[in-house]
Scaffold this active site. Structure first.
Site, PDB file in Angstrom:
ATOM      1  N   GLU A   7       2.203  -7.704   7.760  1.00 57.72           N
ATOM      2  CA  GLU A   7       2.719  -8.793   7.199  1.00 57.72           C
ATOM      3  C   GLU A   7       1.560 -10.046   7.493  1.00 57.72           C
ATOM      4  O   GLU A   7       0.692  -9.696   8.316  1.00 57.72           O
ATOM      5  CB  GLU A   7       3.949  -9.425   7.749  1.00 57.72           C
ATOM      6  CG  GLU A   7       5.141  -8.507   7.559  1.00 57.72           C
ATOM      7  CD  GLU A   7       5.966  -8.550   6.515  1.00 57.72           C
ATOM      8  OE1 GLU A   7       5.350  -8.754   5.383  1.00 57.72           O
ATOM      9  OE2 GLU A   7       7.112  -8.663   6.344  1.00 57.72           O
ATOM     10  N   HIS A  33       1.690  -8.236   1.813  1.00 55.68           N
ATOM     11  CA  HIS A  33       1.705  -7.092   2.497  1.00 55.68           C
ATOM     12  C   HIS A  33       1.200  -5.942   2.196  1.00 55.68           C
ATOM     13  O   HIS A  33       1.477  -5.741   0.979  1.00 55.68           O
ATOM     14  CB  HIS A  33       2.881  -7.087   3.464  1.00 55.68           C
ATOM     15  CG  HIS A  33       4.201  -6.680   2.815  1.00 55.68           C
ATOM     16  ND1 HIS A  33       5.383  -7.021   3.265  1.00 55.68           N
ATOM     17  CD2 HIS A  33       4.261  -5.789   1.723  1.00 55.68           C
ATOM     18  CE1 HIS A  33       6.436  -6.312   2.416  1.00 55.68           C
ATOM     19  NE2 HIS A  33       5.420  -5.642   1.642  1.00 55.68           N
ATOM     20  N   ASN A  81       4.380 -11.464  -0.442  1.00 55.87           N
ATOM     21  CA  ASN A  81       3.218 -12.291   0.451  1.00 55.87           C
ATOM     22  C   ASN A  81       1.995 -11.327   0.754  1.00 55.87           C
ATOM     23  O   ASN A  81       1.216 -11.864   1.735  1.00 55.87           O
ATOM     24  CB  ASN A  81       4.144 -12.426   1.703  1.00 55.87           C
ATOM     25  CG  ASN A  81       4.540 -11.047   2.487  1.00 55.87           C
ATOM     26  OD1 ASN A  81       3.837 -10.075   1.984  1.00 55.87           O
ATOM     27  ND2 ASN A  81       5.109 -11.065   3.362  1.00 55.87           N
ATOM     28  N   ASP A 141       5.399   3.529   6.224  1.00 56.98           N
ATOM     29  CA  ASP A 141       6.332   2.841   7.043  1.00 56.98           C
ATOM     30  C   ASP A 141       7.901   3.217   7.181  1.00 56.98           C
ATOM     31  O   ASP A 141       8.252   3.919   6.260  1.00 56.98           O
ATOM     32  CB  ASP A 141       6.396   1.312   6.732  1.00 56.98           C
ATOM     33  CG  ASP A 141       6.243   1.080   5.310  1.00 56.98           C
ATOM     34  OD1 ASP A 141       6.621   2.032   4.526  1.00 56.98           O
ATOM     35  OD2 ASP A 141       5.895  -0.074   4.752  1.00 56.98           O
TER      36      ASP A 141
HETATM   37  C1  F6R Z   1       6.825   0.218   1.085  1.00 62.58           C
HETATM   38  C2  F6R Z   1       5.769  -0.554   1.303  1.00 62.58           C
HETATM   39  C3  F6R Z   1       5.771  -2.033   0.898  1.00 62.58           C
HETATM   40  C4  F6R Z   1       5.909  -1.976  -0.539  1.00 62.58           C
HETATM   41  C5  F6R Z   1       5.961  -3.575  -0.835  1.00 62.58           C
HETATM   42  C6  F6R Z   1       6.073  -3.436  -2.409  1.00 62.58           C
HETATM   43  O1  F6R Z   1       6.417   1.606   1.743  1.00 62.58           O
HETATM   44  O2  F6R Z   1       4.842  -0.337   2.336  1.00 62.58           O
HETATM   45  O3  F6R Z   1       4.725  -2.437   1.457  1.00 62.58           O
HETATM   46  O4  F6R Z   1       4.947  -1.319  -1.042  1.00 62.58           O
HETATM   47  O5  F6R Z   1       7.019  -4.131  -0.240  1.00 62.58           O
HETATM   48  O6  F6R Z   1       7.497  -3.205  -2.676  1.00 62.58           O
HETATM   49  P1  F6R Z   1       7.916  -3.090  -4.071  1.00 62.58           P
HETATM   50  O7  F6R Z   1       7.605  -2.060  -4.752  1.00 62.58           O
HETATM   51  O8  F6R Z   1       9.616  -2.836  -3.838  1.00 62.58           O
HETATM   52  O9  F6R Z   1       7.765  -4.494  -4.834  1.00 62.58           O
END
Ligand code: F6R
Length: 242
Positions: free
Chosen positions: A143, A138, A136, A67
């Site tokens: 989401e 995702h 959440n 992303d």
């Molecule tokens: C990042 C991504 C997100 C993160 C998720 C967890 O490329 O796609 O899904 O993996 O938000 O983020 P952290 O690791 O910062 O807790």
């Protein structure tokens, strides 16, 4: 589904890096689906260490990131392209032209999403997909919703994600409201999936992901259907699971 629990972030990162290293060893021209965020940083450090010791060769590897924020330039230090350059790509011998991240500055976002789908198809999908999970549930920026979005698309970030990512920005207003994300289909079609979930903040959602129903309300719950998924967890993220 495999769940491997470590006692520390360092131990977890090493184990995840060993699995990714094994993937590169058995298929040097593999396609790695990569993630940003705090979860994979330790894993990337271990991969860099292994590369510097001459144990890993990225010269034939292709990477496709999950992303990117909409509106952030690649040299913006909060963009995911910048993150990848600084946390991995600049330190290993991956060919710059073989690293793919969605273009958050594309004039036509729909067209950029379609282009990204073509990149994924052209590369034959991912051999291994690395994921973190949002509080959440995702994965990528898919989401919680009433359906699983199949393809790369533009997404409005939820208040919970904006809040979780607030820590990386000076002010809350600076957190982008929109992003481009790979869809669920390409993630699920990866031959192998590696998930990193550490720390107490992930404990409630990890329980739902592993033991709850498969629902688009908890996008990562779909991983229960994947034939080769390994969760790297720690004692804190596993605190609510038996
Ligand atoms: C990042 C991504 C997100 C993160 C998720 C967890 O490329 O796609 O899904 O993996 O938000 O983020 P952290 O690791 O910062 O807790």
């Amino acid at each position: 589904m495999k769940v491997i629990t470590s006692h520390s972030y360092e131990e977890l990162s090493r184990k995840a890096a060993d699995l990714i290293g094994a993937q590169i060893l058995i298929k040097p021209d593999c396609v790695l689906g990569l993630a940003t965020g705090s979860s994979p940083i330790g894993t990337y450090q271990c991969l860099i260490e292994d590369y510097k010791k001459g144990r890993l060769d990225f010269s034939k590897v292709t990477s496709i990131n999950l992303d990117e924020y909409e509106g952030l330039a690649p040299d913006n230090d909060q963009s995911y392209r910048y993150f990848m350059q600084h946390n991995l790509f600049n330190h290993v011998n991956i060919r710059p032209g073989s690293t793919h991240v969605p273009n958050g500055l594309a004039g036509d976002i729909q067209q950029e999403c379609a282009r990204y789908e073509e990149v994924i198809a052209r590369e034959g999908g991912m051999d291994l997909q690395l994921l973190g999970i949002g509080v959440n549930g995702h994965i990528g920026f898919n989401e919680p919703d009433s359906y699983f979005p199949a393809e790369t698309h533009r997404v409005e970030l939820t208040p919970s994600t904006i809040q979780a990512n607030r820590r990386f920005f000076e002010k809350e207003e600076d957190v982008p409201r929109f992003a481009l994300t790979m869809g669920i289909r390409a993630i699920m079609q990866a031959k192998r999936v590696v998930v990193i979930a550490y720390g107490s903040a992930k404990a409630p959602i990890l329980k739902e992901i592993l033991q709850g129903p498969i629902t688009p309300n908890v996008p990562a719950s779909i991983l229960q259907l994947h034939p080769d998924v390994t969760f790297f967890t720690d004692d804190e993220s596993m605190a609510l699971l038996k």
